[in-house]
Write a protein that holds these residues in place. Structure first.
Motif, PDB file in Angstrom:
ATOM      1  N   ASP A 399      52.850  70.699  29.032  1.00 54.23           N
ATOM      2  CA  ASP A 399      50.892  70.760  29.237  1.00 54.23           C
ATOM      3  C   ASP A 399      50.753  69.992  30.127  1.00 54.23           C
ATOM      4  OD1 ASP A 399      51.016  72.453  27.261  1.00 54.23           O
ATOM      5  OD2 ASP A 399      50.197  71.064  25.621  1.00 54.23           O
ATOM      6  N   GLU A 400      51.374  68.638  30.462  1.00 58.15           N
ATOM      7  CA  GLU A 400      50.812  67.726  31.632  1.00 58.15           C
ATOM      8  C   GLU A 400      51.271  68.239  32.895  1.00 58.15           C
ATOM      9  OE1 GLU A 400      54.973  66.096  29.689  1.00 58.15           O
ATOM     10  OE2 GLU A 400      53.034  67.116  29.088  1.00 58.15           O
ATOM     11  N   GLU A 401      52.093  69.174  33.049  1.00 58.30           N
ATOM     12  CA  GLU A 401      52.520  69.563  34.244  1.00 58.30           C
ATOM     13  C   GLU A 401      51.622  70.852  34.915  1.00 58.30           C
ATOM     14  OE1 GLU A 401      56.480  70.378  35.137  1.00 58.30           O
ATOM     15  OE2 GLU A 401      57.052  68.640  34.175  1.00 58.30           O
ATOM     16  N   ILE A 402      50.749  71.276  33.776  1.00 54.97           N
ATOM     17  CA  ILE A 402      49.568  72.241  34.485  1.00 54.97           C
ATOM     18  C   ILE A 402      48.344  71.736  34.649  1.00 54.97           C
ATOM     19  CG2 ILE A 402      48.613  74.513  33.365  1.00 54.97           C
ATOM     20  CD1 ILE A 402      50.705  74.502  31.570  1.00 54.97           C
ATOM     21  N   THR A 403      48.728  71.501  36.148  1.00 57.38           N
ATOM     22  CA  THR A 403      47.203  70.851  36.700  1.00 57.38           C
ATOM     23  C   THR A 403      46.217  71.778  37.020  1.00 57.38           C
ATOM     24  OG1 THR A 403      48.300  70.959  38.946  1.00 57.38           O
ATOM     25  CG2 THR A 403      48.755  68.967  37.645  1.00 57.38           C
ATOM     26  N   ASP A 404      45.335  71.361  37.489  1.00 58.70           N
ATOM     27  CA  ASP A 404      44.045  72.355  37.955  1.00 58.70           C
ATOM     28  C   ASP A 404      44.481  72.819  39.226  1.00 58.70           C
ATOM     29  OD1 ASP A 404      42.472  71.651  36.021  1.00 58.70           O
ATOM     30  OD2 ASP A 404      41.441  69.834  37.104  1.00 58.70           O
ATOM     31  N   GLU A 405      45.323  72.316  40.130  1.00 53.34           N
ATOM     32  CA  GLU A 405      45.649  73.014  41.410  1.00 53.34           C
ATOM     33  C   GLU A 405      46.560  73.811  41.125  1.00 53.34           C
ATOM     34  OE1 GLU A 405      45.953  73.778  45.197  1.00 53.34           O
ATOM     35  OE2 GLU A 405      44.802  72.266  44.070  1.00 53.34           O
ATOM     36  N   LEU A 406      47.378  73.784  40.111  1.00 51.47           N
ATOM     37  CA  LEU A 406      48.285  74.974  39.578  1.00 51.47           C
ATOM     38  C   LEU A 406      47.420  76.020  39.070  1.00 51.47           C
ATOM     39  CD1 LEU A 406      51.329  75.939  39.107  1.00 51.47           C
ATOM     40  CD2 LEU A 406      51.075  74.968  36.696  1.00 51.47           C
ATOM     41  N   LEU A 407      46.572  76.004  38.255  1.00 53.00           N
ATOM     42  CA  LEU A 407      45.752  77.029  37.903  1.00 53.00           C
ATOM     43  C   LEU A 407      44.928  77.704  38.891  1.00 53.00           C
ATOM     44  CD1 LEU A 407      43.841  75.395  34.650  1.00 53.00           C
ATOM     45  CD2 LEU A 407      46.064  76.579  34.639  1.00 53.00           C
ATOM     46  N   ARG A 408      44.508  76.885  40.047  1.00 52.53           N
ATOM     47  CA  ARG A 408      43.662  77.477  41.093  1.00 52.53           C
ATOM     48  C   ARG A 408      44.741  78.348  41.882  1.00 52.53           C
ATOM     49  NH1 ARG A 408      39.150  76.751  43.932  1.00 52.53           N
ATOM     50  NH2 ARG A 408      39.400  77.331  46.366  1.00 52.53           N
ATOM     51  N   SER A 409      46.114  77.850  42.052  1.00 54.38           N
ATOM     52  CA  SER A 409      46.934  78.641  42.797  1.00 54.38           C
ATOM     53  C   SER A 409      47.287  80.208  42.004  1.00 54.38           C
ATOM     54  CB  SER A 409      48.119  77.745  42.905  1.00 54.38           C
ATOM     55  OG  SER A 409      49.179  78.614  43.637  1.00 54.38           O
ATOM     56  N   THR A 410      46.984  79.900  40.808  1.00 55.49           N
ATOM     57  CA  THR A 410      47.766  81.174  40.027  1.00 55.49           C
ATOM     58  C   THR A 410      46.296  81.987  40.136  1.00 55.49           C
ATOM     59  OG1 THR A 410      48.839  79.587  38.460  1.00 55.49           O
ATOM     60  CG2 THR A 410      48.155  81.962  37.861  1.00 55.49           C
ATOM     61  N   TRP A 411      45.324  81.583  40.151  1.00 55.62           N
ATOM     62  CA  TRP A 411      44.213  82.757  40.436  1.00 55.62           C
ATOM     63  C   TRP A 411      44.240  83.130  41.743  1.00 55.62           C
ATOM     64  CZ3 TRP A 411      42.105  85.199  36.743  1.00 55.62           C
ATOM     65  CH2 TRP A 411      41.808  84.426  35.429  1.00 55.62           C
ATOM     66  N   GLU A 412      44.529  82.386  42.825  1.00 59.91           N
ATOM     67  CA  GLU A 412      44.474  82.777  44.047  1.00 59.91           C
ATOM     68  C   GLU A 412      45.454  84.006  44.104  1.00 59.91           C
ATOM     69  OE1 GLU A 412      45.381  79.470  46.333  1.00 59.91           O
ATOM     70  OE2 GLU A 412      43.387  78.708  46.485  1.00 59.91           O
ATOM     71  N   GLN A 413      46.679  83.928  43.616  1.00 59.18           N
ATOM     72  CA  GLN A 413      47.707  84.927  43.680  1.00 59.18           C
ATOM     73  C   GLN A 413      46.921  86.225  43.119  1.00 59.18           C
ATOM     74  OE1 GLN A 413      50.187  84.069  45.419  1.00 59.18           O
ATOM     75  NE2 GLN A 413      49.277  82.163  45.333  1.00 59.18           N
ATOM     76  N   VAL A 414      46.170  86.273  41.959  1.00 58.89           N
ATOM     77  CA  VAL A 414      45.663  87.194  41.406  1.00 58.89           C
ATOM     78  C   VAL A 414      44.549  87.873  42.320  1.00 58.89           C
ATOM     79  CG1 VAL A 414      44.165  88.031  39.331  1.00 58.89           C
ATOM     80  CG2 VAL A 414      46.323  86.674  38.974  1.00 58.89           C
ATOM     81  N   ARG A 415      43.835  87.013  42.769  1.00 59.92           N
ATOM     82  CA  ARG A 415      42.749  87.378  43.937  1.00 59.92           C
ATOM     83  C   ARG A 415      43.104  88.101  44.994  1.00 59.92           C
ATOM     84  NH1 ARG A 415      39.340  82.932  46.828  1.00 59.92           N
ATOM     85  NH2 ARG A 415      41.427  82.596  47.802  1.00 59.92           N
ATOM     86  N   ALA A 416      44.597  87.785  45.547  1.00 58.93           N
ATOM     87  CA  ALA A 416      45.063  88.568  46.564  1.00 58.93           C
ATOM     88  C   ALA A 416      45.726  89.936  46.061  1.00 58.93           C
ATOM     89  CB  ALA A 416      46.505  87.787  47.199  1.00 58.93           C
ATOM     90  N   LEU A 417      46.167  89.900  44.804  1.00 59.39           N
ATOM     91  CA  LEU A 417      46.385  91.445  44.440  1.00 59.39           C
ATOM     92  C   LEU A 417      45.140  92.127  44.183  1.00 59.39           C
ATOM     93  CD1 LEU A 417      49.059  90.477  41.498  1.00 59.39           C
ATOM     94  CD2 LEU A 417      49.399  91.436  43.937  1.00 59.39           C
ATOM     95  N   GLN A 418      44.193  91.852  43.687  1.00 64.19           N
ATOM     96  CA  GLN A 418      42.833  92.462  43.337  1.00 64.19           C
ATOM     97  C   GLN A 418      42.162  92.887  44.631  1.00 64.19           C
ATOM     98  OE1 GLN A 418      40.466  91.192  40.055  1.00 64.19           O
ATOM     99  NE2 GLN A 418      42.220  91.490  38.776  1.00 64.19           N
ATOM    100  N   SER A 419      42.409  92.074  45.691  1.00 65.31           N
ATOM    101  CA  SER A 419      41.960  92.368  46.931  1.00 65.31           C
ATOM    102  C   SER A 419      42.187  93.931  47.682  1.00 65.31           C
ATOM    103  CB  SER A 419      42.236  91.394  47.951  1.00 65.31           C
ATOM    104  OG  SER A 419      43.420  91.360  48.274  1.00 65.31           O
ATOM    105  N   ARG A 420      43.530  94.272  47.320  1.00 65.81           N
ATOM    106  CA  ARG A 420      44.200  95.370  47.549  1.00 65.81           C
ATOM    107  C   ARG A 420      44.277  96.374  46.347  1.00 65.81           C
ATOM    108  NH1 ARG A 420      46.980  94.635  52.502  1.00 65.81           N
ATOM    109  NH2 ARG A 420      45.921  92.855  53.673  1.00 65.81           N
ATOM    110  N   ARG A 421      43.337  96.001  45.655  1.00 68.36           N
ATOM    111  CA  ARG A 421      43.446  97.015  44.377  1.00 68.36           C
ATOM    112  C   ARG A 421      44.704  97.138  43.654  1.00 68.36           C
ATOM    113  NH1 ARG A 421      38.217  97.478  43.258  1.00 68.36           N
ATOM    114  NH2 ARG A 421      38.638  99.013  42.012  1.00 68.36           N
ATOM    115  N   ILE A 422      45.402  96.194  43.572  1.00 66.23           N
ATOM    116  CA  ILE A 422      46.873  96.109  42.730  1.00 66.23           C
ATOM    117  C   ILE A 422      46.559  95.373  41.250  1.00 66.23           C
ATOM    118  CG2 ILE A 422      49.059  95.506  42.794  1.00 66.23           C
ATOM    119  CD1 ILE A 422      48.984  95.249  45.877  1.00 66.23           C
TER     120      ILE A 422
END
Length: 911
Positions: A399-422
Motif C-alpha cells: 500500500d505504501e508504494e501506491i502513490t498519488d503519482e502512480l494513480l495519476r499515471s494509471t489514469w493517464e494510460q486509460v485516458r490515452a486509450l479512451q481518446s482513441r475509443r479503445i
C-alpha cells in the motif's frame, strides 16, 4: 512471481532437471534482465544445440474435458427433444411427410435398391474396421477405445429407447417412429436402428468426421443405408433422424465424460515456433500465473535468447480458448450485447484481436507491451511474442508504494486509450503493471474493443475507480480520476457503478468484504446485547428491596427501551458503507447533479428466465392433464356447498397467518392491520417467489410498526424456523398415518422410511464434504445469531408462544380443509380420500412451492398436488379440477384484495 522452466526438447514438456538460475527481471520480480552467471561455460559456447538446455514444466493432463463436446451433447439432446415434440404434436405434418417420402422412393428401380442395400450393408461394417486399423497402425489406440465405449453406450440407449417407444410412448410418437414390418404385417419396425446408432457413435468418437476423405466415405455410407431402408419400408424418416441424433449425442457425451487427448503444445513446440519467426531461444520459464482463476488468458513464458533482450511469450490453445465458455455464454444471454466478447472465438480470431489491440494501444500513446511477432504452433495453438516488460502488478504492490503519482499515471494510460475509443474491458489489479522506474503499463488487452461505444468506456472508468478504491480508498481513487479525466467523465460513470458491470474477481472481492462487514456488525450487536444484560443483572443485584408489581413492570419497560437504544447505537457505530457507496458519495460531493440511477444492463434476469421455464413446464403438465377432462358436466355436477366451504377456509387462513406471525413478536402490533398485511402478501406472492415475498413484506411491516429492524428480521426468521420444524413434523406424522391407515399394524410406510433414509444420506453427505459443511455451518450460525435470542424472549411469554403455535397449526388446517373441500366439490363421496392423505399431499406441495423460484410456486405446486392426489388414489378427472379450484381460491382470487390492501397499507405508512 514464481516461474517454472521449460525443457525445449521434451515432447511432454517435462524434465527432472532444475530451472536455470539467474533469471531475474521477469514479471513480478522487478529485478531487470537476467544475467548469465549461473550458466555453464560449455552450454554458453554451444547455444545452438537447444537439446543441451534443461528445465522443467508442470506435467500436462493426458485428457481434458472440452466444453465444445458438452455443447454438442446439449445440442443433440435438444434436437432429440424437438424431434419427439414434432412427432407428438404435429402428427398430421409428420404423416404427410412420410407419405411424400415413401411415394418418391417407391419409384426407384429395384436393381438400384438392391445394389444400394448390399453396398451399404457391407460398407457399414468395413468402414469402421478400416479406420480402426489405420489408427492402430499410427499407434492411436486410445481413440479406438473411446469409439468402442461410445458404441456400447449407444447400443444401450437404443435398446432403452426401443423399449420406451413400445411400452410407454404416446401413440403419435410410436406412429412417427415405426410402421408395419414388410416381412410381418403384425410386427412393427424398430424405432431406433440397433446397429446404425452404435456405428455413428463409434465413427464420431474416433474423429472420422475431422478427416475429409473418411468424412466423405462416412456420409456416402449413411445416405446409402438410409435410402435402402426407406425404400424397402424398414424404417421411417423420423426413425433415421432419431438414430443419427442418438449416436451423435452419445458419442460427444462419452468424449466429454472420459475426456479427449490433450493437444496442448509442449516446450519443444514453443522453442520450434520461436525459431520459425527468427529468434534463437536458449531457455523458457513458465510464469506461475493464476490460470485457474483466469483460464482464458493463455499460458505465459519468459524466454531468454542467445543474443538480445528476453521475451514474454503468450501461448493460447484450443483448450484454454474454450475454458470459461459457459460463463461467457451466460453473460451474453442475460446481459446486453456489450457485456462480454463472443462466447467461443476461433484461435485465429483470438490472435487477430489481441494483435490489433496491442498495436492500437501503442498507437494511441498508452504504455502497453509491444507485440513483435505472432505464429501458429501447429493446428491447435498460437503464440504472441512481446518485448519483455519486467515489473510488478498493482495487486502485488504494498500500500505504501501506491502513490498519488502512480494513480495519476494509471489514469493517464486509460485516458490515452479512451481518446482513441479503445475499451480495455478488464482494468483489474493484475492487468496494471508497474516497472522499476514507476512507469505504468496496461496489460491483458486481449478482451478489449476498438471503436467502443460510450457505455463501454464508462464501464472502464467504473471498473478502474473500483479497483483503485479497494486499494487506496474511495477518496483518493475518485480524486485521482477527477484530476486526469475531469469531474464530468467520472460523474457519467456512476450509472455503471454496479457489481454486474465489474469483472469477476472484483465482484468476488466485493462479496468477501460484504461478508466481513456483516460479521463485524453482528459481533458489535451481540457484544452490546451482552453488556446490556450484564448491566441489567448488576442493577437487579444492587436493588434488593422489593418494589410494587406496577412499578416493576414500568422499570422492565424502561430497561427494554434502554437496551434497544444501546443496540441501535452499537449497530449504527458498527455499520460501514460498501466501497461502491463510498465512491458514489465522493463523486456526488464533487458533482452533486451527477446521475445516480443504475443503468439497466441485464437483458433478462436469471430469476425471470427460471420462472419462465418452470412456468412453461407447469403449464404443459396441467394442459396435458386437462385435455381429457370435460369441464361442462363436471361444473354442472359440482357441489357448491363444498365450494363455499373452501372459500371460507381460504379466508380464515389469513387470520391464522397473522396469529403465527404475532406469536413471535413480543412488541405490541395491531392485529387487524397484521391481517391486512397477510392479505397484501397475496399480491406480493404473484411478483416474487413464495418463500421470498412473504418474508420481505412481513419484515417491512414489523419495521413500520415500530419494531427495530434487527428484531423484525429475527421475529420473521423465528416464525419461519419454527414453521419449518412444525411442517416437517406434521409431514412425517401424517405420512406415518397414511401408511398405516389401511393396515392393523403400526408399521411405517415404505415412503416414510425412504424419505428418512434420504434425509440421513443428505446429512451425511453435507457433513462429510468440507465445502458443504462450511457453507451450512456459516448459514446456520448467522441464522441462530439473531433468531435464537428472539425465540428465548418469546418463550418468556407463554401467551405469545401459544398464539404462534396455534396460528401455525390453524394455518395448515385451513389449507388442508380448503383442499379437501375442493376435492369433495368435484368428487363422488365414494371417491373421497382420508384427511391424512390430503394433508400429506398439501404439505409436500407447499414445501416444493416454497423452494420453487417461480412467483407463488406457479407450476411446481400444481404439478405436485395433482400427482400427489392421483398417487393416493384420487381419479385424474377429480384431482385436476380440485387443484385448480384450490389454487384459484388461495393464489389467484386473493390478488385483487391483496393489491387493495397493499395500497391501503402503503398510504397509511404501514408498508
Amino acid at each position: 512471481m514464481k516461474q517454472q522452466g521449460v525443457h525445449p526438447t521434451d515432447a511432454e514438456g517435462t524434465s527432472g532437471a532444475a530451472s536455470r538460475p539467474g533469471t531475474g527481471g521477469r514479471r513480478g520480480s522487478g529485478r531487470g534482465t537476467p544475467g548469465d552467471e549461473g550458466r555453464d561455460d560449455t552450454a554458453k559456447a554451444d547455444v545452438t544445440h537447444i537439446d543441451e538446455v534443461e528445465g522443467d514444466e508442470p506435467l500436462l493432463p493426458a485428457r481434458v474435458h472440452r466444453p465444445s463436446d458438452l455443447m454438442r451433447l446439449l445440442v443433440g439432446l435438444l434436437a432429440i427433444a424437438v424431434l419427439l415434440g414434432l412427432a407428438a404434436f404435429a402428427h398430421g405434418t409428420t404423416s404427410g411427410l412420410e407419405q411424400d417420402i415413401n411415394k418418391g422412393t417407391g419409384q426407384a428401380p429395384d436393381l438400384l435398391i438392391k445394389i444400394a442395400g448390399l453396398a451399404s450393408s457391407i460398407a457399414i461394417l468395413l468402414v469402421p474396421v478400416a479406420f480402426a486399423i489405420e489408427r492402430l497402425i499410427k499407434r492411436d489406440g486410445l481413440r479406438i477405445a473411446d469409439g468402442v465405449l461410445a458404441a456400447v453406450l449407444a447400443h444401450g440407449v437404443t435398446l432403452a429407447t426401443d423399449l420406451w417407444v413400445a411400452k410407454a410412448a404416446p401413440d403419435s410418437i410410436q406412429e412417427a417412429l415405426t410402421q408395419p414390418s414388410p416381412g410381418d404385417i403384425h410386427a412393427l419396425t424398430d424405432p431406433v436402428h440397433g446397429y446404425l446408432a452404435p456405428v455413428i457413435a463409434y465413427m464420431t468418437a474416433v474423429g472420422m468426421s475431422r478427416r475429409p476423405r473418411w468424412r466423405a466415405v462416412l456420409w456416402i455410407v449413411l445416405l446409402l443405408d438410409a435410402f435402402s431402408m426407406l425404400v424397402t419400408g424398414y424404417t421411417t424418416p423420423f426413425s433415421i433422424i432419431l438414430t443419427v441424433l442418438i449416436g451423435w449425442s452419445v458419442a460427444y457425451g462419452t468424449l466429454y465424460a472420459v475426456g479427449s487427448p490433450n493437444v496442448r503444445p509442449t516446450g519443444r513446440t514453443l522453442m520450434a515456433g520461436l525459431r520459425t519467426v527468427g529468434f534463437r531461444p536458449v531457455s523458457a520459464a513458465r510464469e506461475d500465473t493464476a490460470e485457474a482463476e483466469t483460464p482464458d488468458r493463455g499460458r505465459r513464458y519468459f524466454v531468454t535468447l542467445e543474443d538480445g533482450p528476453p521475451l514474454d511469450v503468450t501461448v493460447v490453445d484450443r483448450e484454454q480458448q474454450a475454458q470459461g465458455f459457459f460463463y461467457r455464454a451466460w453473460r451474453n444471454l442475460t446481459l446486453r450485447g456489450f457485456a462480454t466478447r463472443r462466447s467461443l472465438q476461433s484461435l485465429r480470431q483470438a490472435l487477430e484481436q489481441e494483435a490489433l489491440l496491442a498495436y492500437a494501444a501503442i498507437a494511441a500513446g498508452a504504455n502497453a507491451p509491444k507485440l513483435i511477432a505472432t505464429s501458429e504452433l501447429g493446428p491447435d495453438a498460437v503464440m504472441l511474442v512481446y518485448e519483455h516488460t519486467g515489473g510488478r502488478t498493482l495487486d502485488s504492490l504494498p500500500d505504501e508504494e501506491i502513490t498519488d503519482e502512480l494513480l495519476r499515471s494509471t489514469w493517464e494510460q486509460v485516458r490515452a486509450l479512451q481518446s482513441r475509443r479503445i475499451a480495455h474491458r478488464r482494468l483489474a489489479g493484475d492487468a496494471i503493471l508497474v516497472d522499476r522506474s514507476g512507469k505504468v503499463i496496461l496489460t491483458d488487452l486481449r478482451g478489449g474493443e476498438i471503436a467502443a461505444g460510450d457505455l463501454l468506456l464508462r464501464m472502464d472508468i467504473a471498473q478502474l475507480v473500483t479497483t483503485l478504491a479497494l486499494r487506496v480508498g474511495a477518496e483518493r481513487a475518485v480524486a485521482s480520476a477527477v484530476g486526469v479525466l475531469g469531474p464530468d467523465a467520472v460523474a457519467d460513470c456512476l450509472p455503471m457503478l454496479q457489481p454486474i458491470a465489474l469483472t469477476r474477481t472484483t465482484r468476488a472481492t466485493l462479496r468477501r468484504l460484504a461478508r466481513e462487514r456483516a460479521q463485524r456488525e453482528r459481533e458489535a450487536v451481540l457484544e452490546a446485547s451482552r453488556q446490556a444484560k450484564l448491566a441489567r443483572a448488576e442493577a437487579a443485584g444492587d436493588d434488593a428491596e422489593p418494589v410494587p408489581e406496577k412499578a416493576g413492570k414500568k422499570a422492565e419497560r424502561a430497561e427494554a427501551r434502554a437496551e434497544k437504544r444501546a443496540l441501535d447505537e452499537a449497530l449504527e457505530e458498527a455499520r460501514e458503507e460498501d466501497p461502491l457507496t463510498q465512491i458514489r458519495h465522493e463523486v456526488l460531493r464533487i458533482r452533486p447533479q451527477a446521475p445516480v440511477e443504475p443503468a439497466r444492463l441485464e437483458r433478462v434476469r436469471p430469476r425471470t428466465l427460471i420462472s419462465f421455464i418452470a412456468g412453461a413446464i407447469g403449464a404443459y403438465f396441467l394442459l396435458t392433464q386437462l385435455t381429457h377432462i370435460e369441464f361442462g358436466p363436471l361444473i354442472s355436477n359440482a357441489e357448491w356447498g363444498w365450494v363455499a366451504a373452501a372459500v371460507l377456509f381460504s379466508a380464515l387462513s389469513y387470520v391464522a397467518a397473522a396469529m403465527s406471525l404475532l406469536g413471535f413478536v413480543p412488541e405490541r402490533v395491531p392485529f387487524p392491520r397484521t391481517v391486512a398485511a397477510q392479505v397484501a402478501g397475496s399480491f406480493v406472492k404473484i411478483v416474487a417467489p413464495a418463500a421470498v415475498g412473504g418474508v420481505a413484506l412481513n419484515t417491512r411491516f414489523l419495521q413500520r410498526a415500530g419494531v427495530r429492524p434487527g428484531l423484525a428480521v429475527a421475529s420473521v426468521g423465528a416464525s419461519q424456523l419454527f414453521g419449518l420444524g412444525c411442517h416437517i413434523l406434521m409431514l412425517l406424522s401424517f405420512g406415518y398415518l397414511t401408511g398405516t391407515e389401511k393396515t392393523p399394524s403400526l408399521s411405517p410406510s415404505r415412503t416414510v422410511i425412504a424419505g428418512l433414509l434420504t434425509v440421513a444420506v443428505l446429512v451425511l453427505v453435507v457433513t462429510s464434504v468440507p465445502f458443504l459443511r462450511k457453507f451450512v455451518v456459516t448459514r446456520v450460525r448467522s441464522l441462530f445469531a439473531g433468531v435464537v435470542p428472539r425465540m428465548l424472549d418469546v418463550l418468556q411469554r407463554p401467551q405469545k408462544l401459544v398464539t404462534g403455535i396455534g396460528g401455525m397449526l390453524l394455518l395448515t388446517a385451513c389449507f388442508v380443509m380448503c383442499l379437501d373441500a375442493s376435492i369433495r366439490a368435484f368428487g363422488d363421496p365414494s371417491q373421497s380420500i382420508s384427511i391424512a392423505s390430503v394433508a400429506v399431499v398439501f404439505l409436500a406441495g407447499n414445501a416444493l412451492g416454497s423452494a420453487a423460484p417461480t412467483p407463488g410456486g406457479v407450476g411446481a405446486v400444481e404439478a405436485t398436488l395433482t400427482v400427489g392426489l392421483i398417487a393416493v388414489g384420487l381419479p385424474k378427472e377429480v384431482a385436476a379440477p380440485a387443484v385448480l379450484l384450490f389454487r384459484l381460491l388461495t393464489l389467484w382470487l386473493p390478488v385483487l384484495p391483496g393489491w387493495l390492501a397493499f395500497n391501503h397499507l402503503t398510504r397509511k405508512g404501514a408498508l
